[in-house]
Scaffold this active site. Structure first.
Site, PDB file in Angstrom:
ATOM      1  N   CYS A  13      -4.784  -6.469   3.130  1.00 40.56           N
ATOM      2  CA  CYS A  13      -3.646  -7.329   2.452  1.00 40.56           C
ATOM      3  C   CYS A  13      -3.024  -8.194   3.600  1.00 40.56           C
ATOM      4  O   CYS A  13      -3.230  -8.080   4.621  1.00 40.56           O
ATOM      5  CB  CYS A  13      -2.514  -6.169   2.135  1.00 40.56           C
ATOM      6  SG  CYS A  13      -2.163  -5.236   3.244  1.00 40.56           S
ATOM      7  N   HIS A  80       2.097   0.184   9.849  1.00 37.45           N
ATOM      8  CA  HIS A  80       2.765   1.348   9.146  1.00 37.45           C
ATOM      9  C   HIS A  80       4.258   1.464   9.523  1.00 37.45           C
ATOM     10  O   HIS A  80       5.146   2.003   8.671  1.00 37.45           O
ATOM     11  CB  HIS A  80       2.109   2.723   9.162  1.00 37.45           C
ATOM     12  CG  HIS A  80       0.556   2.723   8.824  1.00 37.45           C
ATOM     13  ND1 HIS A  80      -0.352   2.886   9.629  1.00 37.45           N
ATOM     14  CD2 HIS A  80       0.142   2.931   7.435  1.00 37.45           C
ATOM     15  CE1 HIS A  80      -1.700   2.871   8.683  1.00 37.45           C
ATOM     16  NE2 HIS A  80      -1.165   2.799   7.514  1.00 37.45           N
ATOM     17  N   CYS A 102       4.466  -4.068   8.991  1.00 35.06           N
ATOM     18  CA  CYS A 102       4.463  -4.884   7.863  1.00 35.06           C
ATOM     19  C   CYS A 102       5.868  -5.195   7.531  1.00 35.06           C
ATOM     20  O   CYS A 102       6.791  -4.299   7.514  1.00 35.06           O
ATOM     21  CB  CYS A 102       3.958  -4.060   6.741  1.00 35.06           C
ATOM     22  SG  CYS A 102       3.865  -4.979   5.116  1.00 35.06           S
ATOM     23  N   HIS A 130       2.385  10.978   5.594  1.00 38.01           N
ATOM     24  CA  HIS A 130       1.806   9.537   6.080  1.00 38.01           C
ATOM     25  C   HIS A 130       2.550   8.971   7.241  1.00 38.01           C
ATOM     26  O   HIS A 130       4.021   9.150   7.031  1.00 38.01           O
ATOM     27  CB  HIS A 130       1.871   8.713   4.778  1.00 38.01           C
ATOM     28  CG  HIS A 130       0.978   7.457   4.628  1.00 38.01           C
ATOM     29  ND1 HIS A 130       1.583   6.363   5.465  1.00 38.01           N
ATOM     30  CD2 HIS A 130      -0.324   7.310   4.319  1.00 38.01           C
ATOM     31  CE1 HIS A 130       0.442   5.317   5.342  1.00 38.01           C
ATOM     32  NE2 HIS A 130      -0.417   5.959   4.941  1.00 38.01           N
ATOM     33  N   GLU A 132       3.613   6.178   7.464  1.00 39.98           N
ATOM     34  CA  GLU A 132       4.571   5.138   6.772  1.00 39.98           C
ATOM     35  C   GLU A 132       5.859   5.800   6.416  1.00 39.98           C
ATOM     36  O   GLU A 132       6.917   5.444   6.591  1.00 39.98           O
ATOM     37  CB  GLU A 132       4.050   4.162   5.641  1.00 39.98           C
ATOM     38  CG  GLU A 132       5.094   3.067   5.052  1.00 39.98           C
ATOM     39  CD  GLU A 132       4.773   2.488   3.753  1.00 39.98           C
ATOM     40  OE1 GLU A 132       5.437   2.490   2.843  1.00 39.98           O
ATOM     41  OE2 GLU A 132       3.510   2.497   3.785  1.00 39.98           O
ATOM     42  N   THR A 170       4.966   1.914   0.252  1.00 40.45           N
ATOM     43  CA  THR A 170       4.504   0.923  -0.502  1.00 40.45           C
ATOM     44  C   THR A 170       3.310   0.963  -1.028  1.00 40.45           C
ATOM     45  O   THR A 170       2.997   0.063  -1.980  1.00 40.45           O
ATOM     46  CB  THR A 170       4.379  -0.290   0.844  1.00 40.45           C
ATOM     47  OG1 THR A 170       3.443   0.395   1.756  1.00 40.45           O
ATOM     48  CG2 THR A 170       5.763  -0.532   1.561  1.00 40.45           C
ATOM     49  N   SER A 227      -4.436   5.992   2.541  1.00 42.20           N
ATOM     50  CA  SER A 227      -3.577   6.298   1.197  1.00 42.20           C
ATOM     51  C   SER A 227      -3.798   5.547   0.139  1.00 42.20           C
ATOM     52  O   SER A 227      -4.125   5.602  -0.929  1.00 42.20           O
ATOM     53  CB  SER A 227      -2.080   6.514   1.696  1.00 42.20           C
ATOM     54  OG  SER A 227      -1.292   6.791   0.639  1.00 42.20           O
ATOM     55  N   ASN A 228      -3.639   4.253   0.326  1.00 43.30           N
ATOM     56  CA  ASN A 228      -4.007   3.282  -0.778  1.00 43.30           C
ATOM     57  C   ASN A 228      -5.382   3.179  -1.291  1.00 43.30           C
ATOM     58  O   ASN A 228      -5.620   3.056  -2.413  1.00 43.30           O
ATOM     59  CB  ASN A 228      -3.522   1.644  -0.269  1.00 43.30           C
ATOM     60  CG  ASN A 228      -4.479   0.886   0.574  1.00 43.30           C
ATOM     61  OD1 ASN A 228      -5.433   0.280   0.194  1.00 43.30           O
ATOM     62  ND2 ASN A 228      -4.307   1.171   1.823  1.00 43.30           N
TER      63      ASN A 228
END
Length: 287
Positions: A13, A80, A102, A130, A132, A170, A227-228
């Site tokens: 991304c 993150h 990010c 996580h 993030e 996110t 995670s994503n």
């Protein structure tokens, strides 16, 4: 001949691509600097190994950096993001900071900090373990109410005398986010909802969902700790047989012969070269 469908939105991304370029540029121009990454740059072992071969030193805690070493030192804050106290620690150690957080995550940090300083309570939807989420929580004095699933809210006593500000990891699954928000709305608490799920996450999940409805098998490529990526796996499994892999090597013992149509998607931390090698293997069956 097998039909292979690659998701329109797969692989790096914007935030990850930006972070990886910033880190690589630092390694290219490091001269005699020791460059540290606070945690793996991204949740992709193969990509991280390439950077470590280039000289990057991955650490888990800022205290792992020896301040007595005379060489100039630089610490990379990964995409993150991290808590405010990590910046304070880095400054105390007089470390150069390369911040690759990010921009979408950075906005959540600012929102959490400003809201908390105004006396509002933060509800953070995401995985409490996580990095993030840990980082976001660190911008509101680690006082956020963190929930990943609806059932986690059932035992939480909500305060009707305060204003809540809702933010999200996110990479949160959009449907799970909506379920939690609907529950909170039914509680009639005073709250402001910020859907901070990244737009890239939304289109990636939608693309995976669309392809999984027209193939016999979905292959999701990405790190085991991403995670994503794991959310993509869950989404695809709702519709079709799905396997999660890190590289093409994970397909060696898997029988692809019984599938005529195969869909491929990849997490936001998966490099293009891993995706390309996987598709080539599916087409030719050669490692």
């Amino acid at each position: 001949m097998k039909k292979i469908f690659l998701a329109d939105h797969a692989g790096y991304c914007f935030g990850v691509k930006r972070a990886m370029k910033l880190a690589w540029d630092e390694l290219e121009n490091r001269e005699n600097k020791n460059i540290f990454a606070l945690g793996p740059l991204i949740h992709n072992k193969q990509a991280v190994e390439k950077y470590e071969e280039k000289g990057l030193i991955t650490i888990n805690d800022i205290e792992d950096i020896d301040s007595k070493n005379v060489n100039p030192k630089e610490v990379i804050i990964r995409s993150h993001g991290v808590a405010k106290e990590v910046y304070d620690q880095a400054n105390e150690k007089k470390l150069e900071i390369v911040d690759t957080t990010c921009p979408f995550v950075k906005k959540i940090h600012e929102l959490a900090k400003e809201s908390y300083e105004k006396g509002k309570k933060i509800i953070l939807i995401g995985d409490k373990n996580h990095p993030e989420v840990i980082g976001i929580n660190g911008w509101c004095d680690n006082k956020a109410i963190i929930v990943k699933e609806l059932k986690e809210l059932f035992d939480i006593e909500l305060d009707y005398s305060v204003e809540y500000v809702v933010v999200s990891q996110t990479t949160m699954n959009e449907r799970e986010f909506d379920v939690i928000i609907d529950y909170l709305k039914d509680k009639n608490i005073n709250m402001v909802v910020n859907n901070t799920i990244c737009s890239a996450t939304k289109v990636r999940q939608q693309s995976a969902r669309e392809i999984s409805n027209k193939v016999d098998l979905m292959i999701v490529i990405g790190g085991k700790h991403s995670s994503n990526t794991q959310k993509l796996v869950s989404i695809c499994k709702e519709s079709v047989d799905t396997i999660a892999i890190e590289t093409k090597a994970d397909l060696i013992d898997f029988d692809l012969g019984k599938y005529d149509t195969i869909g491929v998607t990849a997490g936001a931390s998966t490099p293009d070269w891993i995706i390309e090698e996987t598709i080539e293997y599916i087409e030719n069956g050669v490692i």
